[in-house]
Design an enzyme around this catalytic site. Structure first.
Site, mmCIF file in Angstrom:
data_model
loop_
_atom_site.group_PDB
_atom_site.id
_atom_site.type_symbol
_atom_site.label_atom_id
_atom_site.label_comp_id
_atom_site.label_asym_id
_atom_site.label_seq_id
_atom_site.Cartn_x
_atom_site.Cartn_y
_atom_site.Cartn_z
ATOM 1 N N ASN A 1 31.562 47.270 36.846
ATOM 2 C CA ASN A 1 32.969 46.903 36.965
ATOM 3 C C ASN A 1 33.733 47.490 35.780
ATOM 4 O OD1 ASN A 1 35.437 45.730 37.303
ATOM 5 N ND2 ASN A 1 34.756 43.613 37.013
ATOM 6 N N HIS B 1 37.285 37.189 40.776
ATOM 7 C CA HIS B 1 36.869 37.411 39.384
ATOM 8 C C HIS B 1 37.733 36.501 38.497
ATOM 9 C CE1 HIS B 1 36.154 39.271 35.522
ATOM 10 N NE2 HIS B 1 35.123 39.907 36.066
ATOM 11 N N GLU C 1 29.267 34.344 36.953
ATOM 12 C CA GLU C 1 29.819 34.912 35.721
ATOM 13 C C GLU C 1 30.431 33.798 34.877
ATOM 14 O OE1 GLU C 1 30.768 39.397 36.050
ATOM 15 O OE2 GLU C 1 32.535 38.317 36.649
HETATM 16 P P1 13P Z 1 31.357 42.102 30.459
HETATM 17 O O1 13P Z 1 30.071 42.753 30.878
HETATM 18 O O2 13P Z 1 32.275 43.045 29.706
HETATM 19 O O3 13P Z 1 31.116 40.815 29.747
HETATM 20 O O4 13P Z 1 32.163 41.756 31.786
HETATM 21 C C1 13P Z 1 31.511 41.091 32.803
HETATM 22 C C2 13P Z 1 32.370 41.104 33.984
HETATM 23 O O5 13P Z 1 33.448 40.548 33.993
HETATM 24 C C3 13P Z 1 31.898 41.842 35.157
HETATM 25 O O6 13P Z 1 32.670 41.588 36.268
#
Ligand code: 13P
Length: 250
Positions: A8, A94, A166
């Protein structure tokens, strides 16, 4: 079953960067022959990336989609348009979209439905914030986030989708959730959905995202309950990303 790694890139990149990145990725295809790699560039570069990954096993993920397929919706992108350029996955809910664009469950549900309608796989992001984590209510929060969709559309909504766990406090902070915590949440999510209806049993995937880097990727990726990774910052630097895919296959 091949596990998936989604890059991403959020609001980063340009044509020059993408061209170089894909070229290096293609050169190193042996490194990820046992995995599925998907790139999620800003929407303006989706078609460009689509052309560069032609005839490779790299796929395309969208960072967003509109709730409508066509019409007077200024500034939006439809699932049909994304399908036309071979988009395989769409990230929905997200935490950055929930926070900065005030996307609520009713909108997210519409996005999930429209994505499934055009045969693209939704990646639904869930996760607790730091307060929830400190209060030790992460499991409760994740279940609550899933419950809304089940209540509205039934358990079938989760068939053939990907849930990205996440934890908000770990996104972009350099603090990944511990293996124990990831394991616990994943087990909880799996059990929660599986117990709702036998027919859904394991017809969905769970991936992890939040400060994944070359040092922690192997342990997280190889957890039994984890079907893959959603990587932000560390996926933007091609050398770091190559190290991640090298390490996870060690
Ligand atoms: P990071 O890997 O920068 O912590 O971001 C994770 C994320 O939001 C992936 O969608």
């Amino acid at each position: 079953m091949k596990k998936i790694i989604i890059c991403n890139w959020k609001l980063n990149g340009n044509k020059k960067f993408i061209k170089k990145y894909i070229k290096i990725l293609k050169k190193n295809k042996k490194l990820y022959k046992n995995n599925k790699i998907s790139i999620s560039p800003p929407i303006i570069y989706m078609d460009y990336t689509n052309k560069l990954i032609k005839n490779t096993n790299i796929s395309l993920t969208s960072q967003n989609v509109d709730i409508n397929l066509k019409g007077s919706f200024t500034g939006e992108i439809s699932a049909k348009m994304l399908k036309k350029i071979n988009t395989k996955y769409i990230i929905i809910g997200h935490s950055e979209r929930r926070l900065y664009h005030k996307e609520k469950n009713n909108i997210l549900l519409k996005k999930i439905i429209i994505t499934k309608k055009v045969n693209i796989t939704p990646i639904i992001c869930i996760g607790e914030n730091i307060n929830d984590y400190n209060l030790k209510i992460s499991e409760k929060i994740c279940k609550k986030q899933l419950k809304y969709f089940i209540k509205k559309k039934g358990i079938k909504i989760f068939e053939n989708i990907i849930i990205a766990y996440e934890p908000i406090w770990s996104i972009g902070t350099g603090k990944n959730a511990s293996i124990k915590h990831i394991n616990k949440i994943n087990k909880t999510i799996r059990k929660y959905i599986n117990n709702k209806n036998k027919k859904i049993k394991n017809k969905f995937k769970i991936i992890y995202g939040g400060s994944v880097n070359k040092n922690n990727a192997n342990k997280i990726f190889n957890l039994k309950n984890i079907d893959g990774l959603l990587i932000g910052k560390s996926s933007i630097n091609i050398n770091e990303f190559l190290k991640i895919i090298k390490n996870i296959n060690k």
